[in-house]
Every structure is written in structure tokens, then in C-alpha cells.
Design a protein around this motif. Structure first.
Motif, mmCIF file in Angstrom:
data_model
loop_
_atom_site.group_PDB
_atom_site.id
_atom_site.type_symbol
_atom_site.label_atom_id
_atom_site.label_comp_id
_atom_site.label_asym_id
_atom_site.label_seq_id
_atom_site.Cartn_x
_atom_site.Cartn_y
_atom_site.Cartn_z
ATOM 1 N N THR B 255 0.833 -1.201 0.000
ATOM 2 C CA THR B 255 0.000 0.000 0.000
ATOM 3 C C THR B 255 0.866 1.249 0.000
ATOM 4 O O THR B 255 0.628 2.203 -0.743
ATOM 5 C CB THR B 255 -0.868 0.035 1.282
ATOM 6 N N LEU B 256 1.895 1.219 0.862
ATOM 7 C CA LEU B 256 2.771 2.375 1.007
ATOM 8 C C LEU B 256 3.501 2.659 -0.313
ATOM 9 O O LEU B 256 3.578 3.802 -0.760
ATOM 10 C CB LEU B 256 3.778 2.095 2.125
ATOM 11 N N ALA B 257 4.005 1.587 -0.950
ATOM 12 C CA ALA B 257 4.726 1.752 -2.214
ATOM 13 C C ALA B 257 3.776 2.292 -3.282
ATOM 14 O O ALA B 257 4.122 3.198 -4.041
ATOM 15 C CB ALA B 257 5.333 0.425 -2.649
ATOM 16 N N ALA B 258 2.557 1.737 -3.305
ATOM 17 C CA ALA B 258 1.593 2.152 -4.323
ATOM 18 C C ALA B 258 1.212 3.622 -4.159
ATOM 19 O O ALA B 258 0.928 4.307 -5.143
ATOM 20 C CB ALA B 258 0.348 1.270 -4.250
ATOM 21 N N SER B 259 1.237 4.140 -2.914
ATOM 22 C CA SER B 259 0.812 5.522 -2.684
ATOM 23 C C SER B 259 1.732 6.521 -3.377
ATOM 24 O O SER B 259 1.361 7.663 -3.584
ATOM 25 C CB SER B 259 0.742 5.812 -1.187
ATOM 26 N N VAL B 260 2.965 6.114 -3.690
ATOM 27 C CA VAL B 260 3.879 7.041 -4.351
ATOM 28 C C VAL B 260 4.451 6.454 -5.644
ATOM 29 O O VAL B 260 5.438 6.946 -6.175
ATOM 30 C CB VAL B 260 5.046 7.439 -3.418
ATOM 31 N N GLY B 261 3.830 5.360 -6.134
ATOM 32 C CA GLY B 261 4.257 4.773 -7.397
ATOM 33 C C GLY B 261 5.600 4.058 -7.328
ATOM 34 O O GLY B 261 6.343 4.012 -8.301
ATOM 35 N N PHE B 262 5.897 3.513 -6.156
ATOM 36 C CA PHE B 262 7.126 2.749 -6.006
ATOM 37 C C PHE B 262 6.866 1.269 -6.252
ATOM 38 O O PHE B 262 5.729 0.806 -6.208
ATOM 39 C CB PHE B 262 7.672 2.915 -4.570
ATOM 40 N N GLY B 263 7.927 0.516 -6.467
ATOM 41 C CA GLY B 263 7.826 -0.930 -6.496
ATOM 42 C C GLY B 263 8.072 -1.462 -5.104
ATOM 43 O O GLY B 263 8.558 -0.754 -4.227
ATOM 44 N N HIS B 264 7.723 -2.712 -4.882
ATOM 45 C CA HIS B 264 7.963 -3.312 -3.574
ATOM 46 C C HIS B 264 8.416 -4.758 -3.730
ATOM 47 O O HIS B 264 7.787 -5.532 -4.440
ATOM 48 C CB HIS B 264 6.683 -3.225 -2.723
ATOM 49 N N VAL B 265 9.529 -5.093 -3.111
ATOM 50 C CA VAL B 265 9.973 -6.491 -3.076
ATOM 51 C C VAL B 265 10.377 -6.818 -1.649
ATOM 52 O O VAL B 265 10.716 -5.934 -0.865
ATOM 53 C CB VAL B 265 11.184 -6.759 -4.011
ATOM 54 N N ASP B 266 10.306 -8.093 -1.298
ATOM 55 C CA ASP B 266 10.712 -8.523 0.033
ATOM 56 C C ASP B 266 12.001 -9.311 -0.050
ATOM 57 O O ASP B 266 12.170 -10.163 -0.918
ATOM 58 C CB ASP B 266 9.613 -9.379 0.669
ATOM 59 N N LEU B 267 12.893 -9.028 0.873
ATOM 60 C CA LEU B 267 14.211 -9.655 0.849
ATOM 61 C C LEU B 267 14.133 -11.169 1.091
ATOM 62 O O LEU B 267 14.976 -11.910 0.602
ATOM 63 C CB LEU B 267 15.115 -8.994 1.897
ATOM 64 N N VAL B 268 13.111 -11.628 1.826
ATOM 65 C CA VAL B 268 13.014 -13.076 2.073
ATOM 66 C C VAL B 268 12.813 -13.864 0.790
ATOM 67 O O VAL B 268 13.134 -15.048 0.727
ATOM 68 C CB VAL B 268 11.870 -13.462 3.038
ATOM 69 N N ASP B 269 12.260 -13.202 -0.235
ATOM 70 C CA ASP B 269 12.047 -13.905 -1.507
ATOM 71 C C ASP B 269 13.318 -13.908 -2.353
ATOM 72 O O ASP B 269 13.271 -14.303 -3.515
ATOM 73 C CB ASP B 269 10.926 -13.227 -2.309
ATOM 74 N N ALA B 270 14.436 -13.474 -1.774
ATOM 75 C CA ALA B 270 15.717 -13.384 -2.479
ATOM 76 C C ALA B 270 15.551 -12.734 -3.852
ATOM 77 O O ALA B 270 15.817 -13.342 -4.879
ATOM 78 C CB ALA B 270 16.356 -14.770 -2.622
ATOM 79 N N PRO B 271 15.062 -11.489 -3.851
ATOM 80 C CA PRO B 271 14.808 -10.848 -5.141
ATOM 81 C C PRO B 271 16.105 -10.409 -5.808
ATOM 82 O O PRO B 271 17.132 -10.262 -5.149
ATOM 83 C CB PRO B 271 13.983 -9.620 -4.759
ATOM 84 N N ASP B 272 16.019 -10.227 -7.111
ATOM 85 C CA ASP B 272 17.125 -9.659 -7.860
ATOM 86 C C ASP B 272 17.010 -8.143 -7.691
ATOM 87 O O ASP B 272 16.198 -7.492 -8.340
ATOM 88 C CB ASP B 272 16.995 -10.090 -9.329
ATOM 89 N N LEU B 273 17.803 -7.615 -6.767
ATOM 90 C CA LEU B 273 17.643 -6.223 -6.364
ATOM 91 C C LEU B 273 17.903 -5.256 -7.520
ATOM 92 O O LEU B 273 17.136 -4.326 -7.752
ATOM 93 C CB LEU B 273 18.595 -5.929 -5.203
ATOM 94 N N LEU B 274 18.978 -5.518 -8.249
ATOM 95 C CA LEU B 274 19.296 -4.631 -9.364
ATOM 96 C C LEU B 274 18.200 -4.711 -10.429
ATOM 97 O O LEU B 274 17.825 -3.699 -11.025
ATOM 98 C CB LEU B 274 20.656 -4.988 -9.962
ATOM 99 N N GLY B 275 17.661 -5.933 -10.615
ATOM 100 C CA GLY B 275 16.560 -6.111 -11.570
ATOM 101 C C GLY B 275 15.360 -5.274 -11.157
ATOM 102 O O GLY B 275 14.752 -4.589 -11.982
ATOM 103 N N ALA B 276 15.035 -5.333 -9.856
ATOM 104 C CA ALA B 276 13.893 -4.565 -9.352
ATOM 105 C C ALA B 276 14.139 -3.071 -9.521
ATOM 106 O O ALA B 276 13.237 -2.314 -9.875
ATOM 107 C CB ALA B 276 13.653 -4.895 -7.887
ATOM 108 N N ILE B 277 15.380 -2.654 -9.290
ATOM 109 C CA ILE B 277 15.699 -1.232 -9.438
ATOM 110 C C ILE B 277 15.594 -0.817 -10.898
ATOM 111 O O ILE B 277 15.024 0.218 -11.224
ATOM 112 C CB ILE B 277 17.107 -0.937 -8.873
ATOM 113 N N SER B 278 16.114 -1.671 -11.792
ATOM 114 C CA SER B 278 16.072 -1.294 -13.205
ATOM 115 C C SER B 278 14.631 -1.227 -13.694
ATOM 116 O O SER B 278 14.309 -0.479 -14.608
ATOM 117 C CB SER B 278 16.882 -2.280 -14.040
ATOM 118 N N GLU B 279 13.758 -2.000 -13.046
ATOM 119 C CA GLU B 279 12.358 -1.983 -13.453
ATOM 120 C C GLU B 279 11.657 -0.704 -12.994
ATOM 121 O O GLU B 279 10.803 -0.167 -13.686
ATOM 122 C CB GLU B 279 11.669 -3.203 -12.827
ATOM 123 N N HIS B 280 12.048 -0.229 -11.799
ATOM 124 C CA HIS B 280 11.306 0.895 -11.224
ATOM 125 C C HIS B 280 12.036 2.229 -11.238
ATOM 126 O O HIS B 280 11.404 3.273 -11.180
ATOM 127 C CB HIS B 280 10.900 0.561 -9.784
#
Lengths: 334, 338
Positions: B255-280
Motif C-alpha cells: 500500500t505504502l509503495a503504491a501511494s507514491v508509485g514505487f515498487g515493492h519487493v521482500d528480501l526473504v524472496d531473495a529478489p534480484d535487487l538490481l533487476g527490481a531497481i532497473s524496473e522501477h
């Protein structure tokens, strides 16, 4: 000789190809009725091997060039003048005001903006210093470790005039700066430069810790006090009937505490940007002890040299090819 | 001479030579590559000390997991990207240093990340949304994008039963970035520390505020026992809840991310951080000099190797038919004898 490296080490797998010319000749094979009556002459053998080796060199040099042969960047130790310095920056919100004690307006500079500009200028002129940055307000904050990357230090100083916090916990800030100095074991001169616009009471317990830490090794302490006009300064003596306690006059008592440390200490009280500039120039003059510093030598790309060697070897091969003479009329062209 | 012109080997050698000359003469080519300007702000409030994350099999605190993730991001960011660092505690974010180039300043950046510590925090409160919005204004001023690392644990809880976000004063979408949720999925007790920084057990339900009773009551308050619009707008029961337990508040962070048009990932899911950044995040094109000299050099190498390898094979194939071939090579040299 261990500082040579390849950008793509896997090209070394191709290197055995350089043995190829040693096994086969690239000269044109020619039919000849019989070589039984030809003597083995040393010049021919030498020339043959020279050409084979030229081929091997050409192949090897091309492979190393493609692999990006370079000499690694190194750091060499040099001796110069400087010090290992921790900038201890007060980030409390009063730093956002001007020297006159109001919010900056028009062409006025806030205290932290002035300090920032002059400090940046200062560190950029100090070529061989190693600098660390710590900040404090309500709690101490480790910002940057001791580094010779001036760009990083400038970025940390740039951050200093951004929305400070309420309190001035100078004692814990100093403890952190001392920790940073202690982590570094080189024999260079030690400096802690405290930049603040106020003082605060240092807890007794923290005072004792600081006293012990300052006693352990000599550290030059400078206090750049950005004083707001009309507020009590370091040398303000309490008038008759005024309380002379750390709570009532923190600046005077912090100064007294620093003087009692037995370490080399100087306070600079600056009421305007010019005084700050003078203080910084003075510190710059004082800190001229010999220091060993590291100079980086950038990595040296040897690709062009590899290609030049390959070119030379190829020229030899081409010359040999141009000198080829057909011994008997060709019957079958290869 | 004519024979020479017909000799494929001569041409191969000449071509290899020409290609090597080309390799020597070629200038560097500038290509455009996308890099990022990122401000990373890390939540260092009390709940971040909860040890419900894992690093190579070992349980670690959320803050340590966050630091490891940022170190990995630092290593992954392409050169000429810039990374700045800040901390969040209480209700505001505090900038440690402006974004700096990641490759040149790798060592100080890495140490600065490692030195992040909850002891830098100055208040026990953890108003995540306020701190997040504040970090956005800092990032906007720095013209950077934001990676805000938090577990989303609001303390005290948001008013209105945890639903009322504070007002965002900037323009949503002006700063882009991601919210990185840290923490496990299961609720675990919050660790408690004394004034000296020693861990002294965990919080119990009545030690933390369970409900924020400032502002307007939640819309379903009239269903609570003892509700009275004026005298008991929150009901008469003492607030109950599990605010003393903590986990990564994924739904809230969404909800918080959506309020300002951010993306949201959780570290427990071992996300590809750079991938998420390049997306958003926004990219900044930079020109990089690329060395293309190895390309002609590789062609020259191929020709040269071919030159040597071909006769090797043909000689073998022809060996039975043309015996003289095998003994021929020294003759080429012998012919040079004056």
C-alpha cells in the motif's frame, strides 16, 4: 613481475595454438626429386626455426592482446606532509541558521553551508591526508571510514547542511571519532577536527572514557566553533551572580574539559565565514607532519604493445613469404 | 610474382597483417550505457534487530540482512552509477552522504554500509511512512531514486486502526524506486534493549502501544463494545493486538509503495535487487569507451591459426600420395641460401 593480468583469462586456453608453428611450417611445401644429397646446413635450420618462432610469437601476442593483457594498477608508498584526520561534524538543527542566528534569506549563507564550502576547499587542498567522517547529533553516526577518496569525503560534507536533528551529543561523537582513529594503526599524525556550533554537557562516564582514550596516544584536537553572534562563546566569563556550571555555559566548560585532556588542543571561534576561512588556513599550516601516503598508479593497458609485437612477427613471416622462390615448376598448386 | 598472387597463404598472411594494423590503429568507440543514481535509506529502528533473516544458513538480524543486500547491490551496480546512504529512525531520514560513484569509491562505500548500526538511532519510535516520505524529498533534492529498506513495522501504529497514511506532500512518481521489505513472514517477538545497548529479552503485549488513539477512530469503531461517539470513540476495551510481534508487513508495504508509485519487493524472496531497481528506477545514460581492438585482432588470429592448421591437415591427408610434402618445409628455407 606478478602484476600482469588478463581481462579475459580464459583466452589462455587458446595459447597452445602458439605451438602450431613449431610443428608445421607455413612455407609452401615444394616437390623436389630428392633431398638425400642436400646437406643439412645450419643457416637453413636457423632460418627455419626463426620463422617458426616468429609464427609462434605472432599467435601468442595476438592471443594475449585479445585477452586484454595489462599491468595491474598499483599503489606505491610515498612520503609527504599531512595527517590522518577525522572530521567530526555537528548535525544538530541550529547549524541550519546563519551566523546571525536566523534562517538564511537572500544572499545569506547558513552556518553549515559556509562551513561546508570552506571545509571542502580545505580537504581538496590537503593532498596526502587520509580522512574519515563522523557525525553526531542525538547519537553518533559513522559516516565514512578513513579514506583517501576525496570525492567520497566531499559527498559526506555536502550532506551536512541537510536537515539536522535536535540535540548535540558531542561526547559520544568524540568517542566515535577516537574509535575511528584507533582502528588505524599507522604512525601518522592524528587529528580530530570538531566542527560544531554549540556545545553540550558531556556525561561524567563519557568524560572518563574520553580522557583515557586521549591519554593512550597523541591526537591533535581542533574545535572549529561556529559561534552565533551574541551567544556565549568559549572565552565568555560568567558575570557576577551568573552560574558557572556546564549546564549554564556548555561552551566554556567543554573548552575547559578539552584543555584538561593534556592533548594538543586548539579552539577556533568563528563568528563569520571569514573567520572560518582563517581558522581552516591555520589548521592547514599546523598539520604538516611527515606522512606516508599511497599513490595509485593506474593500470597500464598492454594490448597495443601485444599487437605491435604480433605485427612485427607477421612482417617477418611476410618477408619470408615474399622471398620464397619456386625450385621446380609447379605441377600442382596447393 | 603471379604465383604468389595465386597463393592463398600469401593472402591470408597479408590479411592477418592488415587486421593487426587495424587493431593497432582503431580508436575506442563510445557506446551509451544506462546507469543508476540511487539513494539507499536503511531503517535502523528497534524492530530491525529482530533475528528472523538468514545469511548463508545462519540466522541474522534484519539490519544485517539489509546490509548484505546493499553490499551486493553495490557490487552489482554498473560503474558510473552513484550510490548515497542514509538512515531512518523515529520519523525522519538522515542523509549520511550524497550519492557517489560506485566503482571508484567501492571501498569506503562498502565500509560505510557495514558500519550501519542501530545504535545510530536516536528515538525508539518508528514512523515508517513519515520517514519514507521524508526520504523521498531528500532523494528528489539529490535527483536520485530511492531504495528504502524497512520491515514496515510502524511504532506507534498508524491512526485509524493502522490504515491512515500520513499525507505525502510531494508529487507521486517524481522520485521512483523500490521499498525493500526485510524480515521473515512469521510473527516473532520484538527484542528489547536496555540503555547501555544490551539485549534484555523481548517485549510483551502491554509494553508497546497496540493502537494509535490519536486522530479519527477507525470506521468500524461503532461495532466495538462500549462505543460512544463522544465519550468512547474507540470503545471501552483496552487496546489489544500483536504489535509486540513483528514480521515483514508486506501488505502494508505494498500500500505504502503504491501511494507514491514505487515498487515493492521482500528480501526473504531473495529478489534480484538490481533487476527490481532497473524496473522501477530511472536510468541515466552515460557514454562509456569500449575497446573494440580485440575484434580485428581475433580475425587476424583466426587467419594465422588457419594458415598453420590447414597444411597440417592437408599434409596428413595427402601423406600417402605425396611423400615429398612431409620433408619439404626445410627446403623453403634452404632456397634462401645465397
Amino acid at each position: 613481475m606478478t602484476d600482469f593480468a588478463l581481462t579475459t583469462p580464459s583466452v589462455l586456453l587458446l595459447l597452445p595454438l602458439a605451438l602450431l608453428p613449431l610443428v608445421v611450417s607455413a612455407q609452401r611445401p615444394q616437390s623436389y626429386p630428392s633431398i638425400d644429397d642436400l646437406e643439412i646446413d645450419p643457416l637453413s635450420v636457423a632460418l627455419d626455426w626463426a620463422l617458426r618462432i616468429a609464427g609462434a610469437i605472432a599467435i601468442a601476442a595476438l592471443i594475449l592482446g585479445i585477452g586484454g593483457l595489462h599491468r595491474l594498477g598499483r599503489t606505491i608508498e610515498k612520503t609527504g606532509e599531512g595527517a590522518h584526520m577525522v572530521l567530526l561534524i555537528d548535525r544538530s538543527s541550529s547549524m541550519d541558521n546563519t551566523f546571525a542566528g536566523r534562517a538564511p534569506e537572500g544572499g545569506e549563507e547558513s552556518k553549515s553551508a559556509a562551513a561546508r564550502r570552506l571545509l571542502k576547499d580545505f580537504i581538496l587542498r590537503r593532498d596526502h591526508d587520509l580522512l574519515g567522517v563522523a557525525a553526531f547529533s542525538t547519537s553518533p553516526m559513522h559516516v565514512l571510514p578513513m579514506t583517501d577518496h576525496k570525492g567520497a569525503v566531499v559527498a559526506a560534507i555536502d550532506a551536512m547542511d541537510r536537515s539536522g536533528l535536535a540535540f548535540t551529543n558531542v561526547g559520544r561523537g568524540l568517542a566515535l571519532a577516537l574509535d575511528m582513529q584507533e582502528a588505524d594503526t599507522s604512525p601518522a599524525a592524528r587529528v580530530i577536527l570538531l566542527v560544531s556550533d554549540g556545545a553540550a554537557v558531556i556525561d561524567r562516564k563519557v568524560q572518563e572514557t574520553l580522557r583515557a582514550a586521549f591519554a593512550r596516544r597523541p591526537i591533535n584536537l581542533y574545535w572549529l566553533f561556529l559561534r552565533t553572534e551574541g551567544t556565549p562563546g568559549i572565552s565568555t566569563v560568567p558575570g557576577p551572580g551568573e552560574e558557572d556550571t556546564p549546564q549554564a555555559m556548555p561552551e566554556r566548560h567543554l573548552d575547559k574539559f578539552f584543555k584538561s585532556l593534556g592533548t594538543s588542543y586548539r579552539a577556533f571561534e568563528a563568528e563569520n565565514p571569514e573567520a572560518v576561512a582563517e581558522a581552516i588556513a591555520e589548521i592547514s599550516k599546523l598539520e604538516r607532519s611527515p606522512i606516508t601516503y599511497h599513490e595509485r598508479i593506474p593500470h597500464d593497458d598492454l594490448k597495443a604493445r601485444c599487437f605491435a609485437v604480433a605485427l612485427a612477427a607477421l612482417l617477418v613471416l611476410l618477408a619470408a613469404r615474399l622471398a620464397e622462390v619456386r625450385l621446380v615448376p609447379a605441377t600442382e598448386e596447393t | 610474382m603471379r604465383e604468389r598472387l595465386q597463393d592463398a597463404r600469401f593472402w591470408a598472411l597479408l590479411a592477418a597483417l592488415a587486421l593487426t594494423c587495424l587493431a593497432l590503429a582503431l580508436p575506442r568507440v563510445t557506446l551509451t550505457r544506462d546507469v543508476y543514481d540511487v539513494l539507499a535509506v536503511v531503517d535502523i529502528t528497534g524492530s530491525m534487530n529482530t533475528r528472523d533473516m538468514a545469511l548463508s544458513g545462519q540466522p541474522v538480524s534484519r539490519i544485517d540482512a539489509a546490509k548484505a543486500a546493499l553490499e551486493r547491490l553495490l557490487a552489482d551496480l554498473p560503474c558510473q552509477s552513484r550510490l548515497g546512504l542514509g538512515i531512518f529512525t523515529e520519523r525522519r531520514s538522515f542523509l549520511l552522504f550524497n550519492p557517489i560513484e560506485v566503482c571508484e569509491n567501492f571501498a569506503p562505500l562498502e565500509t560505510a554500509i557495514q558500519e550501519l548500526d542501530w545504535r545510530m538511532a536516536w528515538e525508539g519510535d518508528s514512523m515508517v511512512a513519515k520517514g519514507f516520505y521524508h526520504a523521498i524529498t531528500i532523494a528528489e533534492d539529490l535527483k536520485a531514486d530511492l531504495v528504502f529498506v524497512t520491515d514496515g513495522h510502524e511504532a506507534p501504529p498508524l491512526p485509524g486502526g493502522g490504515t491512515m497514511l500520513p499525507e505525502f506532500e510531494g508529487t507521486p512518481g517524481k522520485v521512483k524506486g523500490i521499498l525493500l521489505g526485510v524480515g521473515g513472514r512469521d510473527k516473532v517477538p520484538l527484542p528489547k534493549f536496555d540503555d547501555e545497548g544490551h539485549e534484555v529479552g523481548t517485549y510483551t503485549a502491554d509494553e508497546v502501544p497496540q493502537e494509535n488513539r490519536t486522530g479519527a477512530p477507525p470506521p468500524d469503531a461503532h461495532l466495538r463494545p462500549g462505543y460512544h461517539p463522544k465519550w468512547a470513540p474507540f470503545g471501552t476495551d483496552p487496546p489489544s493486538g500483536d504489535e509486540h510481534l513483528t514480521s515483514v508487513r508486506s501488505a502494508y508495504l505494498d500500500t505504502l509503495a503504491a501511494s507514491v508509485g514505487f515498487g515493492h519487493v521482500d528480501l526473504v524472496d531473495a529478489p534480484d535487487l538490481l533487476g527490481a531497481i532497473s524496473e522501477h528506477a530511472r536510468t541515466r545514460p552515460v557514454e562509456v569507451a569500449v575497446d573494440i581492438r580485440p575484434i580485428p585482432a581475433a580475425l587476424a588470429l583466426a587467419l594465422l591459426v588457419g594458415l598453420y592448421a590447414v597444411p597440417f591437415f592437408t599434409a596428413r591427408l595427402r601423406m600417402p600420395a605425396r611423400r615429398s610434402t612431409a620433408s619439404a618445409p626445410p627446403l623453403g628455407a634452404a632456397a634462401l641460401r645465397p
